[in-house]
Scaffold this motif. Sequence first.
Motif, short mmCIF file in Angstrom:
data_model
loop_
_atom_site.label_atom_id
_atom_site.label_comp_id
_atom_site.label_asym_id
_atom_site.label_seq_id
_atom_site.Cartn_x
_atom_site.Cartn_y
_atom_site.Cartn_z
N VAL A 122 0.86 -1.18 0.00
CA VAL A 122 0.00 0.00 0.00
C VAL A 122 0.90 1.23 0.00
O VAL A 122 1.70 1.42 0.91
CB VAL A 122 -0.94 0.01 1.22
CG1 VAL A 122 -1.82 1.26 1.18
CG2 VAL A 122 -1.80 -1.25 1.24
N ILE A 123 0.76 2.04 -1.03
CA ILE A 123 1.63 3.20 -1.23
C ILE A 123 0.85 4.45 -0.90
O ILE A 123 -0.10 4.81 -1.61
CB ILE A 123 2.16 3.24 -2.67
CG1 ILE A 123 2.85 1.93 -3.03
CG2 ILE A 123 3.10 4.43 -2.87
CD1 ILE A 123 3.10 1.75 -4.50
N THR A 124 1.22 5.12 0.17
CA THR A 124 0.53 6.36 0.56
C THR A 124 1.47 7.56 0.61
O THR A 124 1.04 8.66 0.96
CB THR A 124 -0.14 6.18 1.93
OG1 THR A 124 0.87 5.81 2.90
CG2 THR A 124 -1.22 5.11 1.88
N SER A 125 2.74 7.33 0.29
CA SER A 125 3.71 8.43 0.27
C SER A 125 4.88 8.01 -0.60
O SER A 125 5.00 6.85 -0.99
CB SER A 125 4.19 8.77 1.69
OG SER A 125 4.85 7.64 2.26
N GLY A 126 5.76 8.95 -0.88
CA GLY A 126 6.97 8.64 -1.61
C GLY A 126 6.75 8.47 -3.11
O GLY A 126 5.66 8.68 -3.65
N MET A 127 7.82 8.00 -3.77
CA MET A 127 7.84 7.91 -5.22
C MET A 127 7.64 6.48 -5.73
O MET A 127 7.87 6.19 -6.89
CB MET A 127 9.18 8.45 -5.75
CG MET A 127 9.47 9.90 -5.36
SD MET A 127 8.24 11.08 -6.02
CE MET A 127 7.31 11.47 -4.53
N GLY A 128 7.21 5.58 -4.86
CA GLY A 128 7.13 4.17 -5.21
C GLY A 128 6.25 3.83 -6.39
O GLY A 128 6.51 2.86 -7.11
N ALA A 129 5.19 4.58 -6.62
CA ALA A 129 4.29 4.30 -7.74
C ALA A 129 4.40 5.33 -8.85
O ALA A 129 3.63 5.30 -9.81
CB ALA A 129 2.84 4.23 -7.25
N LEU A 130 5.37 6.23 -8.75
CA LEU A 130 5.54 7.23 -9.80
C LEU A 130 5.87 6.58 -11.14
O LEU A 130 5.52 7.11 -12.20
CB LEU A 130 6.64 8.21 -9.41
CG LEU A 130 6.88 9.38 -10.37
CD1 LEU A 130 5.62 10.21 -10.58
CD2 LEU A 130 8.02 10.27 -9.85
N VAL A 131 6.51 5.41 -11.10
CA VAL A 131 6.82 4.70 -12.34
C VAL A 131 5.56 4.38 -13.13
O VAL A 131 5.58 4.35 -14.36
CB VAL A 131 7.63 3.42 -12.05
CG1 VAL A 131 6.82 2.42 -11.22
CG2 VAL A 131 8.10 2.77 -13.35
N SER B 260 3.64 4.88 -18.24
CA SER B 260 2.42 4.92 -19.04
C SER B 260 2.32 6.21 -19.84
O SER B 260 1.98 6.18 -21.04
CB SER B 260 1.19 4.75 -18.15
OG SER B 260 1.11 5.77 -17.17
N SER B 261 2.64 7.35 -19.24
CA SER B 261 2.52 8.61 -19.97
C SER B 261 3.59 8.73 -21.05
O SER B 261 3.33 9.24 -22.15
CB SER B 261 2.60 9.80 -19.01
OG SER B 261 3.84 9.84 -18.33
N THR B 262 4.80 8.22 -20.79
CA THR B 262 5.85 8.24 -21.82
C THR B 262 5.43 7.42 -23.02
O THR B 262 5.63 7.82 -24.18
CB THR B 262 7.17 7.69 -21.24
OG1 THR B 262 7.61 8.55 -20.18
CG2 THR B 262 8.25 7.63 -22.31
N GLN C 159 2.67 16.06 -24.33
CA GLN C 159 3.58 16.17 -23.19
C GLN C 159 3.00 17.01 -22.06
O GLN C 159 3.23 16.71 -20.89
CB GLN C 159 4.92 16.74 -23.66
CG GLN C 159 6.01 16.70 -22.59
CD GLN C 159 6.30 15.28 -22.11
OE1 GLN C 159 6.45 14.37 -22.92
NE2 GLN C 159 6.36 15.09 -20.80
N PRO C 160 2.22 18.09 -22.35
CA PRO C 160 1.65 18.86 -21.24
C PRO C 160 0.77 18.01 -20.32
O PRO C 160 0.80 18.18 -19.10
CB PRO C 160 0.83 19.95 -21.95
CG PRO C 160 1.55 20.14 -23.25
CD PRO C 160 1.99 18.76 -23.65
N LEU C 161 0.00 17.07 -20.89
CA LEU C 161 -0.82 16.20 -20.05
C LEU C 161 0.05 15.24 -19.25
O LEU C 161 -0.21 14.98 -18.07
CB LEU C 161 -1.82 15.41 -20.91
CG LEU C 161 -2.72 14.41 -20.15
CD1 LEU C 161 -3.44 15.11 -19.00
CD2 LEU C 161 -3.70 13.73 -21.10
#
Length: 275
Positions: free
Chosen positions: A207-216, A221-223, A233-235
């Motif tokens: 369970v990720i509630t802080s940090g950069m753990g799910a930023l990937v 996905s956006s890349t 790219q703005p979105l």
Amino acid sequence: MPDPFEDVDAASPEMIEIIAAALETRAEDSSMLPVLDAYLDALKVPDGGQIVDIGSGTGGIARRIADRFPACSILGVEPSTALTNKAKELAGNRPNLTFSIGNGANLALDAACADVVILHTVLSHVPDPKPLVAEATRILQPGGTLVICDADFSKAMMGVVPGDPLGSCADAFVDGSVTDAWIVGKLKPLVKDFGLTVKDFNILNRVITSGMGALVWVRMSSTRLVSSGVIGQPLADALEAEYLRRAEAGLLYGFLPFVTLIAIKPEISLESVID
């Protein structure tokens, strides 16, 4: 579009950088460490033993294993040259840790050479897990231990309301960066087909509630969507900014179950008894 984890070196330099950073972030993330430590606590490895980490990536997991078992030799094997080079850079002063480039389905290792073989978040990124499990079984000595730890990506989520754009990022990550989101439900019959005995099978929720753990999930996905022309790219920048806003404000929520299977190779094979 194929799962970039299947062939990291074929990805764009930008994607390779994202993958490498994500692997390092996850290896140190406080929400991930209980999953890793749970199976390391269960291992009994003799001094001088050999542990092989197949699909070692940038070496974050292998480094933790090396620190936990300083009297053992740890070998990380990874098909990606880029990730292996990064793993070697980050290895530090750990004389019991080495890395090599290799295909997990065809390792340049002797049969029955390893006390423990680990497949950490590998099988969900390959089209056919059988060759890797077969090779892991081959290099395990009789009585050796196979650890398979992988995510149940079929249940990954990051949305907090219907239509949440970050929830869509989680869905897009699984769709474009995971080969088999349902692999964990297939693990028991998979290892039994190779004559291994399941000793333990458990689930821990990340369970990720802080940090950069799910930023990937957002970045990969956006890349991918930007490169395919689906979004601009703005979105993509706005989605990452929203992730960072929630993380800073304590509003972040990510969920991903992890399954760990521990199996033992029999001391005596059926073939040797027949012979």
